[in-house]
Design a protein around this motif. Structure first.
Motif, mmCIF file in Angstrom:
data_model
loop_
_atom_site.group_PDB
_atom_site.id
_atom_site.type_symbol
_atom_site.label_atom_id
_atom_site.label_comp_id
_atom_site.label_asym_id
_atom_site.label_seq_id
_atom_site.Cartn_x
_atom_site.Cartn_y
_atom_site.Cartn_z
ATOM 1 N N VAL A 76 49.581 52.536 33.538
ATOM 2 C CA VAL A 76 50.124 51.341 32.897
ATOM 3 C C VAL A 76 50.848 50.577 33.998
ATOM 4 O O VAL A 76 51.728 51.114 34.658
ATOM 5 C CB VAL A 76 51.101 51.692 31.753
ATOM 6 C CG1 VAL A 76 51.689 50.438 31.132
ATOM 7 C CG2 VAL A 76 50.412 52.544 30.695
ATOM 8 N N ASP A 77 50.442 49.330 34.210
ATOM 9 C CA ASP A 77 51.059 48.561 35.292
ATOM 10 C C ASP A 77 50.897 47.070 35.050
ATOM 11 O O ASP A 77 50.331 46.655 34.038
ATOM 12 C CB ASP A 77 50.439 48.943 36.630
ATOM 13 C CG ASP A 77 51.444 48.858 37.773
ATOM 14 O OD1 ASP A 77 52.431 48.098 37.670
ATOM 15 O OD2 ASP A 77 51.247 49.557 38.777
ATOM 16 N N HIS A 78 51.393 46.281 35.993
ATOM 17 C CA HIS A 78 51.312 44.827 35.874
ATOM 18 C C HIS A 78 50.901 44.182 37.200
ATOM 19 O O HIS A 78 51.376 43.134 37.560
ATOM 20 C CB HIS A 78 52.631 44.233 35.359
ATOM 21 C CG HIS A 78 53.825 44.604 36.181
ATOM 22 N ND1 HIS A 78 54.576 45.718 35.905
ATOM 23 C CD2 HIS A 78 54.391 44.030 37.253
ATOM 24 C CE1 HIS A 78 55.558 45.805 36.768
ATOM 25 N NE2 HIS A 78 55.462 44.780 37.609
ATOM 26 N N ALA A 79 50.006 44.840 37.912
ATOM 27 C CA ALA A 79 49.510 44.292 39.176
ATOM 28 C C ALA A 79 48.315 43.381 38.905
ATOM 29 O O ALA A 79 47.637 43.531 37.892
ATOM 30 C CB ALA A 79 49.103 45.434 40.096
ATOM 31 N N PRO A 80 48.036 42.457 39.806
ATOM 32 C CA PRO A 80 46.926 41.525 39.575
ATOM 33 C C PRO A 80 45.560 42.131 39.918
ATOM 34 O O PRO A 80 45.181 42.207 41.086
ATOM 35 C CB PRO A 80 47.255 40.361 40.517
ATOM 36 C CG PRO A 80 48.033 40.992 41.629
ATOM 37 C CD PRO A 80 48.793 42.129 41.008
ATOM 38 N N PHE A 81 44.863 42.600 38.919
ATOM 39 C CA PHE A 81 43.510 43.118 39.081
ATOM 40 C C PHE A 81 42.573 42.388 38.137
ATOM 41 O O PHE A 81 42.966 42.015 37.026
ATOM 42 C CB PHE A 81 43.446 44.621 38.763
ATOM 43 C CG PHE A 81 44.066 45.477 39.828
ATOM 44 C CD1 PHE A 81 43.377 45.751 41.006
ATOM 45 C CD2 PHE A 81 45.325 45.996 39.668
ATOM 46 C CE1 PHE A 81 43.946 46.532 41.993
ATOM 47 C CE2 PHE A 81 45.908 46.781 40.644
ATOM 48 C CZ PHE A 81 45.219 47.053 41.809
ATOM 49 N N LEU A 82 41.335 42.223 38.560
ATOM 50 C CA LEU A 82 40.315 41.643 37.704
ATOM 51 C C LEU A 82 39.567 42.784 37.028
ATOM 52 O O LEU A 82 38.989 43.634 37.692
ATOM 53 C CB LEU A 82 39.340 40.789 38.526
ATOM 54 C CG LEU A 82 38.219 40.126 37.735
ATOM 55 C CD1 LEU A 82 38.795 39.058 36.792
ATOM 56 C CD2 LEU A 82 37.197 39.512 38.673
ATOM 57 N N PHE A 83 39.611 42.834 35.711
ATOM 58 C CA PHE A 83 38.891 43.839 34.932
ATOM 59 C C PHE A 83 37.633 43.192 34.374
ATOM 60 O O PHE A 83 37.713 42.124 33.763
ATOM 61 C CB PHE A 83 39.754 44.350 33.762
ATOM 62 C CG PHE A 83 40.872 45.242 34.190
ATOM 63 C CD1 PHE A 83 40.709 46.616 34.208
ATOM 64 C CD2 PHE A 83 42.093 44.712 34.579
ATOM 65 C CE1 PHE A 83 41.747 47.448 34.601
ATOM 66 C CE2 PHE A 83 43.133 45.526 34.976
ATOM 67 C CZ PHE A 83 42.967 46.906 34.985
ATOM 68 N N THR A 84 36.483 43.833 34.561
ATOM 69 C CA THR A 84 35.239 43.288 34.024
ATOM 70 C C THR A 84 34.785 44.116 32.831
ATOM 71 O O THR A 84 34.960 45.333 32.793
ATOM 72 C CB THR A 84 34.124 43.255 35.083
ATOM 73 O OG1 THR A 84 33.817 44.581 35.491
ATOM 74 C CG2 THR A 84 34.524 42.418 36.276
ATOM 75 N N PHE A 85 34.215 43.424 31.872
ATOM 76 C CA PHE A 85 33.683 44.037 30.665
ATOM 77 C C PHE A 85 32.269 43.492 30.484
ATOM 78 O O PHE A 85 32.045 42.552 29.711
ATOM 79 C CB PHE A 85 34.554 43.695 29.452
ATOM 80 C CG PHE A 85 35.983 44.129 29.610
ATOM 81 C CD1 PHE A 85 36.399 45.377 29.195
ATOM 82 C CD2 PHE A 85 36.912 43.285 30.207
ATOM 83 C CE1 PHE A 85 37.715 45.789 29.358
ATOM 84 C CE2 PHE A 85 38.232 43.676 30.377
ATOM 85 C CZ PHE A 85 38.636 44.930 29.955
ATOM 86 N N PRO A 86 31.282 44.029 31.235
ATOM 87 C CA PRO A 86 29.923 43.480 31.202
ATOM 88 C C PRO A 86 29.313 43.445 29.801
ATOM 89 O O PRO A 86 28.627 42.494 29.461
ATOM 90 C CB PRO A 86 29.130 44.408 32.118
ATOM 91 C CG PRO A 86 30.162 44.966 33.035
ATOM 92 C CD PRO A 86 31.405 45.104 32.206
ATOM 93 N N GLY A 87 29.582 44.451 28.980
ATOM 94 C CA GLY A 87 29.025 44.472 27.627
ATOM 95 C C GLY A 87 29.481 43.303 26.786
ATOM 96 O O GLY A 87 28.763 42.835 25.904
#
Length: 122
Positions: A76-87
């Motif tokens: 659990v965090d608040h760093a800037p990451f791009l999460f992808t959800f291809p579906g």
């Protein structure tokens, strides 16, 4: 006796449709103006503002409330990451997240929250 230490494994992010893959490649090559982030929402690339500094205490408070309830293998965090959800053909940079630690075992510029079995990791 020496305990065995499991080495992190790189996982391949699942592929989306050709349209989503094109959007993701465009997104990754996009240079957002200072103070902005780019995300894929509803089949479009959108720019939005990064949170302002005064959001940090709120995000830390949410994080401290979520952490005791998160699974052992989650971060659990608040760093800037791009999460992808291809579906779902979406890619977000959430202000705060709870995600499996395995989502970060990648050299890619984005993380994927898709579940992978140990035998399918490369």
């Amino acid at each position: 006796m020496t305990p065995a230490v499991e080495q992190p494994k790189t996982t391949e992010a699942p592929r989306g449709t050709p349209q989503f893959e094109g959007l993701r490649e465009t997104l990754l090559s996009t240079v957002a103006p200072d103070g902005h982030r780019a995300e894929i929402v509803g089949g479009n690339i959108l720019m939005s503002l990064w949170p302002r500094g005064f959001y940090l205490p709120v995000m830390r408070a949410i994080r401290s409330q979520l952490e005791p309830h998160a699974r052992k293998e989650h971060i659990v965090d608040h760093a800037p990451f791009l999460f992808t959800f291809p579906g779902e053909e979406r890619a977000y940079g959430p202000d705060i997240y709870a995600a499996a630690a395995s989502a970060f075992h990648t050299g890619a510029r984005y993380t994927s929250t898709a579940r992978r079995s140990p035998s399918s990791a490369s």
